[in-house]
Write an enzyme that holds these catalytic residues in place. Sequence first.
Site, PDB file in Angstrom:
ATOM      1  N   GLU A  70       4.911   7.074  -5.998  1.00 47.74           N
ATOM      2  CA  GLU A  70       6.324   6.772  -5.764  1.00 47.74           C
ATOM      3  C   GLU A  70       7.274   7.717  -6.507  1.00 47.74           C
ATOM      4  O   GLU A  70       8.421   7.372  -6.773  1.00 47.74           O
ATOM      5  CB  GLU A  70       6.617   5.324  -6.157  1.00 47.74           C
ATOM      6  CG  GLU A  70       5.934   4.316  -5.249  1.00 47.74           C
ATOM      7  CD  GLU A  70       6.481   2.927  -5.457  1.00 47.74           C
ATOM      8  OE1 GLU A  70       7.218   2.455  -4.573  1.00 47.74           O
ATOM      9  OE2 GLU A  70       6.174   2.312  -6.499  1.00 47.74           O
ATOM     10  N   HIS A 123       8.321  -3.463 -12.028  1.00 43.75           N
ATOM     11  CA  HIS A 123       8.006  -4.634 -11.200  1.00 43.75           C
ATOM     12  C   HIS A 123       8.113  -5.910 -12.037  1.00 43.75           C
ATOM     13  O   HIS A 123       7.310  -6.832 -11.887  1.00 43.75           O
ATOM     14  CB  HIS A 123       6.590  -4.518 -10.627  1.00 43.75           C
ATOM     15  CG  HIS A 123       6.252  -3.175 -10.077  1.00 43.75           C
ATOM     16  ND1 HIS A 123       5.179  -2.425 -10.519  1.00 43.75           N
ATOM     17  CD2 HIS A 123       6.860  -2.437  -9.124  1.00 43.75           C
ATOM     18  CE1 HIS A 123       5.124  -1.287  -9.853  1.00 43.75           C
ATOM     19  NE2 HIS A 123       6.143  -1.258  -9.003  1.00 43.75           N
ATOM     20  N   HIS A 161       9.078  -6.082  -4.101  1.00 47.95           N
ATOM     21  CA  HIS A 161       8.528  -4.953  -4.846  1.00 47.95           C
ATOM     22  C   HIS A 161       8.960  -4.946  -6.307  1.00 47.95           C
ATOM     23  O   HIS A 161       8.158  -5.146  -7.199  1.00 47.95           O
ATOM     24  CB  HIS A 161       8.961  -3.654  -4.150  1.00 47.95           C
ATOM     25  CG  HIS A 161       8.304  -2.427  -4.681  1.00 47.95           C
ATOM     26  ND1 HIS A 161       8.152  -1.298  -3.921  1.00 47.95           N
ATOM     27  CD2 HIS A 161       7.767  -2.123  -5.885  1.00 47.95           C
ATOM     28  CE1 HIS A 161       7.537  -0.355  -4.625  1.00 47.95           C
ATOM     29  NE2 HIS A 161       7.297  -0.849  -5.831  1.00 47.95           N
ATOM     30  N   HIS A 166      11.491   2.806 -12.814  1.00 50.59           N
ATOM     31  CA  HIS A 166      11.032   1.926 -11.740  1.00 50.59           C
ATOM     32  C   HIS A 166      10.058   0.920 -12.336  1.00 50.59           C
ATOM     33  O   HIS A 166       9.146   1.291 -13.084  1.00 50.59           O
ATOM     34  CB  HIS A 166      10.351   2.728 -10.633  1.00 50.59           C
ATOM     35  CG  HIS A 166       9.762   1.861  -9.565  1.00 50.59           C
ATOM     36  ND1 HIS A 166      10.531   1.021  -8.783  1.00 50.59           N
ATOM     37  CD2 HIS A 166       8.470   1.673  -9.174  1.00 50.59           C
ATOM     38  CE1 HIS A 166       9.746   0.375  -7.944  1.00 50.59           C
ATOM     39  NE2 HIS A 166       8.492   0.738  -8.160  1.00 50.59           N
TER      40      HIS A 166
END
Length: 240
Positions: A82, A103, A171, A101
């Site tokens: 990603e 989760h 996500h 990023h």
Amino acid sequence: MPQDIPSVSPSILDDLVHANRILYRREIVDGLGHVSARHDRDSSIYVLAAEKAPGRVTKEDLALFDLDSNALTLTDRRPYVERFIHGEIYKARPDVQSIIHCHTPSLVAFCVCQVPLRPVYHMSGFLGRGVGRFEIRETAGMSDMLVSSPQLGKALARSLGDHQIVLMRGHGATIAGQSIKHSVFRANYAVQNASIQLDAMRMGEVMYLSDEEAMKSMETNDRVVDRSWMLWKEEAFKAK
């Protein structure tokens, strides 16, 4: 290092290693998730670890990428799938110098419902600028939910818009900042805000910060990120 690429400031590399360890220590990432920084001498390049769990990243794992997310160094290592999250946001947002990023579960809760994530206290004032929402189906249809192509990275950058955070349905979240320290600060307090907001909503009607309160809080917080950064860095490396 290829000869035509300027050297990255050692402080950028040090801060990226620290950021990976801090995010892991504070349970914002686990074995997955990543943090990057824009090259301080060439805005068309960013720095991101080759694929590795954040809590294990060292300076030797940091690679350079162009904004199309092609590896310029450590080309023998597998990159994060990603990485396009980073390259496409840096293309779209010249003001952004660092991207995270993650989760984190409390943020995922807001990714999968229509309740907006809003600032409930001064530490999360940056949420007053709004929170983007990314629906991957609009670009990829049925997918594995990963932002694994330039096309999906561009769509995510559009959803981020001029906000500091975008929630990704099913996500996680992506957070932007004007420095590594600012992106880590915002990730930490976005997660805390989500947890507090979830608890508060169980008790009844929530009184959120007004837009003006949020903006004033963000301006103050942006001036004092070093205090938290130094503490978190010390905690992270004590845990080694």
